[in-house]
Design an enzyme around this catalytic site. Structure first.
Site, PDB file in Angstrom:
ATOM      1  N   ASP A 283     -11.484 -45.478  19.430  1.00 20.62           N
ATOM      2  CA  ASP A 283     -12.635 -44.635  19.100  1.00 20.62           C
ATOM      3  C   ASP A 283     -13.597 -44.460  20.272  1.00 20.62           C
ATOM      4  O   ASP A 283     -14.784 -44.251  20.052  1.00 20.62           O
ATOM      5  CB  ASP A 283     -13.412 -45.350  17.982  1.00 20.62           C
ATOM      6  CG  ASP A 283     -13.706 -44.430  16.835  1.00 20.62           C
ATOM      7  OD1 ASP A 283     -13.281 -43.285  16.895  1.00 20.62           O
ATOM      8  OD2 ASP A 283     -14.380 -44.872  15.881  1.00 20.62           O
TER       9      ASP A 283
ATOM     10  N   LEU B  59      -7.628 -47.259  13.395  1.00 14.87           N
ATOM     11  CA  LEU B  59      -6.552 -46.844  14.302  1.00 14.87           C
ATOM     12  C   LEU B  59      -6.920 -47.215  15.739  1.00 14.87           C
ATOM     13  O   LEU B  59      -8.103 -47.182  16.112  1.00 14.87           O
ATOM     14  CB  LEU B  59      -6.355 -45.328  14.235  1.00 14.87           C
ATOM     15  CG  LEU B  59      -5.815 -44.757  12.925  1.00 14.87           C
ATOM     16  CD1 LEU B  59      -5.929 -43.239  12.927  1.00 14.87           C
ATOM     17  CD2 LEU B  59      -4.372 -45.188  12.681  1.00 14.87           C
TER      18      LEU B  59
ATOM     19  N   CYS C  27      -2.725 -32.376  -5.402  1.00 11.09           N
ATOM     20  CA  CYS C  27      -3.947 -33.174  -5.654  1.00 11.09           C
ATOM     21  C   CYS C  27      -5.140 -32.590  -4.880  1.00 11.09           C
ATOM     22  O   CYS C  27      -4.993 -32.129  -3.745  1.00 11.09           O
ATOM     23  CB  CYS C  27      -3.693 -34.614  -5.211  1.00 11.09           C
ATOM     24  SG  CYS C  27      -5.147 -35.660  -5.269  1.00 11.09           S
TER      25      CYS C  27
ATOM     26  N   CYS D  43     -21.314 -33.807   5.623  1.00 12.57           N
ATOM     27  CA  CYS D  43     -20.664 -35.078   5.263  1.00 12.57           C
ATOM     28  C   CYS D  43     -21.674 -36.227   5.393  1.00 12.57           C
ATOM     29  O   CYS D  43     -22.361 -36.367   6.407  1.00 12.57           O
ATOM     30  CB  CYS D  43     -19.461 -35.308   6.177  1.00 12.57           C
ATOM     31  SG  CYS D  43     -18.711 -36.909   5.950  1.00 12.57           S
TER      32      CYS D  43
ATOM     33  N   SER E  35     -21.188 -39.301   5.862  1.00 13.32           N
ATOM     34  CA  SER E  35     -20.900 -40.211   6.984  1.00 13.32           C
ATOM     35  C   SER E  35     -21.587 -39.700   8.253  1.00 13.32           C
ATOM     36  O   SER E  35     -22.202 -40.467   8.991  1.00 13.32           O
ATOM     37  CB  SER E  35     -19.394 -40.325   7.211  1.00 13.32           C
ATOM     38  OG  SER E  35     -18.831 -41.011   6.131  1.00 13.32           O
TER      39      SER E  35
ATOM     40  N   CYS F 135     -19.934 -43.152   3.759  1.00 13.00           N
ATOM     41  CA  CYS F 135     -19.555 -42.768   2.395  1.00 13.00           C
ATOM     42  C   CYS F 135     -18.053 -43.002   2.257  1.00 13.00           C
ATOM     43  O   CYS F 135     -17.297 -42.717   3.184  1.00 13.00           O
ATOM     44  CB  CYS F 135     -19.900 -41.292   2.203  1.00 13.00           C
ATOM     45  SG  CYS F 135     -19.224 -40.547   0.710  1.00 13.00           S
TER      46      CYS F 135
ATOM     47  N   CYS G  15     -14.410 -40.080  -0.902  1.00 12.36           N
ATOM     48  CA  CYS G  15     -13.115 -39.368  -0.852  1.00 12.36           C
ATOM     49  C   CYS G  15     -11.951 -40.352  -0.795  1.00 12.36           C
ATOM     50  O   CYS G  15     -10.873 -40.078  -1.327  1.00 12.36           O
ATOM     51  CB  CYS G  15     -13.066 -38.353   0.288  1.00 12.36           C
ATOM     52  SG  CYS G  15     -13.639 -38.930   1.873  1.00 12.36           S
TER      53      CYS G  15
ATOM     54  N   CYS H 141      -8.883 -41.188  -3.838  1.00 14.66           N
ATOM     55  CA  CYS H 141      -7.499 -40.886  -3.441  1.00 14.66           C
ATOM     56  C   CYS H 141      -6.497 -41.784  -4.182  1.00 14.66           C
ATOM     57  O   CYS H 141      -6.566 -43.010  -4.077  1.00 14.66           O
ATOM     58  CB  CYS H 141      -7.348 -41.055  -1.930  1.00 14.66           C
ATOM     59  SG  CYS H 141      -5.676 -40.658  -1.380  1.00 14.66           S
TER      60      CYS H 141
END
Ligand code: SF4
Ligand code: SF4
Length: 382
Positions: A143, A178, A200, A223, A225, A250, A253, A257
């Site tokens: 990141d 990641l 979905c 968003c 976040s 947040c 989502c 899932c």
């Protein structure tokens, strides 16, 4: 030194083994092309969906061409690190407007340094393997640079990109970090896995602010976040009520899932919640001084946003909480510590709470009148 196909295959298997030994759950390989991914990012930036994240506008060439970022890169190894601890108390803070809701990944230690160290160790062990020191060249990323991490995670088969834009693994859901290793060896590549979102749309429907504007497209400016983490300015007033008690990021989502039924829990103690952040009241957090904020959140990703953004986020959440006299006093007392932008959010919170109080009072009056009316209609000896 030219490596044979068998040697490259063996090195790849060794990397996978080292990754597992260092706590990663998977390590997969892809080539360096960003074809099919970069144009979508370019379009997203052109539409100004990235808000104030101007770093997306810079170094576009490096993002598009990994070889420009690290010359000689032939392959990218994408690695998965699960972070969900057992007994994650997801629903407790979301159901109680007086509790703070912090995104799951941020409750424990900052993952950047931790993962970087692990990736460095993997590469160190690898360069000692078969005396690869003279031929191997690598660079690790978490990141931290213009790297299209979800592109490489999807291409290598770590998972597919869900409609919420996060990577989903069919056996592990999406609660993972990641990391990437850029490497100069032409390792054999892995195959992507099939996208299994199907029809979905749970993440799109659940998003409190409507930020998933199309499958695989998130408008960061809506968003939560982005609004509570990357955003340095004020939070748009029309989105404040929708933010509820989410003070840092947040997870909605991901919570919606269905693939997260298969989420793998992590035993890594570094990701256990600190300072009871998984079940703490907004009132308690609001009373932290700046030095308490810095001390209590040292080593967590939350500290990166700084005290003023922290107050801004808390003020919004408090405006969405229940009225109490103590809270109004506490809000007023912080005014002198807050900058102009945060002061406006505090004012907003006070107005919201006062409006709720008036509503409660008028409801109480109406109930009283109703009771009086009903009792006066009853026969005297009833
Ligand atoms: S993180 Fe929250 S606000 Fe952002 S897209 Fe997901 S559900 Fe919507
Ligand atoms: S909630 Fe449904 S549509 Fe969204 S990422 Fe998960 S599977 Fe895909």
């Amino acid at each position: 030194m030219k490596l044979t196909d068998e040697q490259l295959q063996e090195i790849k298997a060794h990397i996978h083994k080292l990754a597992l030994e260092h706590g990663f759950q998977d390590a997969r390989v892809c080539d360096t092309s960003t074809e099919g991914y970069y144009p979508k990012l370019e379009q997203w930036i052109a539409e100004k969906r990235h808000g104030d994240m101007t770093f997306f506008e810079r170094n576009q060439n490096l993002r598009q061409n990994p070889q420009e970022l690290h010359p000689g890169t032939a392959r990218i190894i994408s690695l998965r690190y699960d972070y969900l601890p057992e007994n994650a108390k997801f629903s407790t803070p979301l159901k109680d407007p007086n509790l703070a809701n912090v995104s799951r990944y941020a409750l424990g230690r900052d993952y950047h340094k931790l993962m970087r160290k692990k990736l460095d160790k993997i590469c160190q062990s690898l360069s000692e393997y078969f005396s690869l020191k003279d031929v191997i060249d690598f660079r690790v990323f978490v990141d931290s640079a213009p790297v299209m991490e979800s592109c490489f995670a999807e291409k290598s088969g770590i998972g597919w990109k869900g409609k919420h834009t996060l990577i989903i693994n069919p056996d592990a859901g999406s609660w993972f970090f990641l990391g990437e290793i850029f490497i100069n060896l032409p390792l054999p590549v892995d195959q992507p896995i099939e996208n299994q979102c199907g029809s979905c749309t749970a993440c799109i429907s659940i998003c409190p602010t409507g930020a998933i504007i199309a499958p695989n497209k998130v408008d960061a400016t809506k968003c939560i976040s982005y609004l509570t983490i990357e955003n340095k300015g004020g939070i748009p007033e029309d989105l404040r009520e929708k933010i509820g008690n989410r003070i840092y990021g947040c997870d909605d989502c991901q919570l919606a899932c269905p693939w997260n039924r298969y989420a793998q829990t992590s035993t890594d103690k570094d990701f256990l919640p600190r300072n009871q952040l998984d079940e703490i009241s907004l009132f308690d957090l609001w009373r932290w001084s700046e030095s308490e904020f810095n001390e209590n959140l040292a080593g967590t990703p939350i500290r990166r946003i700084g005290y003023q953004s922290w107050l801004r986020n808390l003020a919004v959440a408090i405006g969405n909480a229940e009225y109490s006299d103590e809270m109004i006093i506490a809000l007023e007392l912080k005014m002198s510590e807050a900058n102009e932008m945060v002061q406006e959010h505090i004012q907003w919170a006070i107005q919201q709470l006062n409006a709720k109080r008036l509503e409660q009072m008028s409801l109480a009056k109406k109930t009283q009148r109703l009771i009086h009316c009903v009792t006066s209609m009853l026969p005297r000896d009833a």
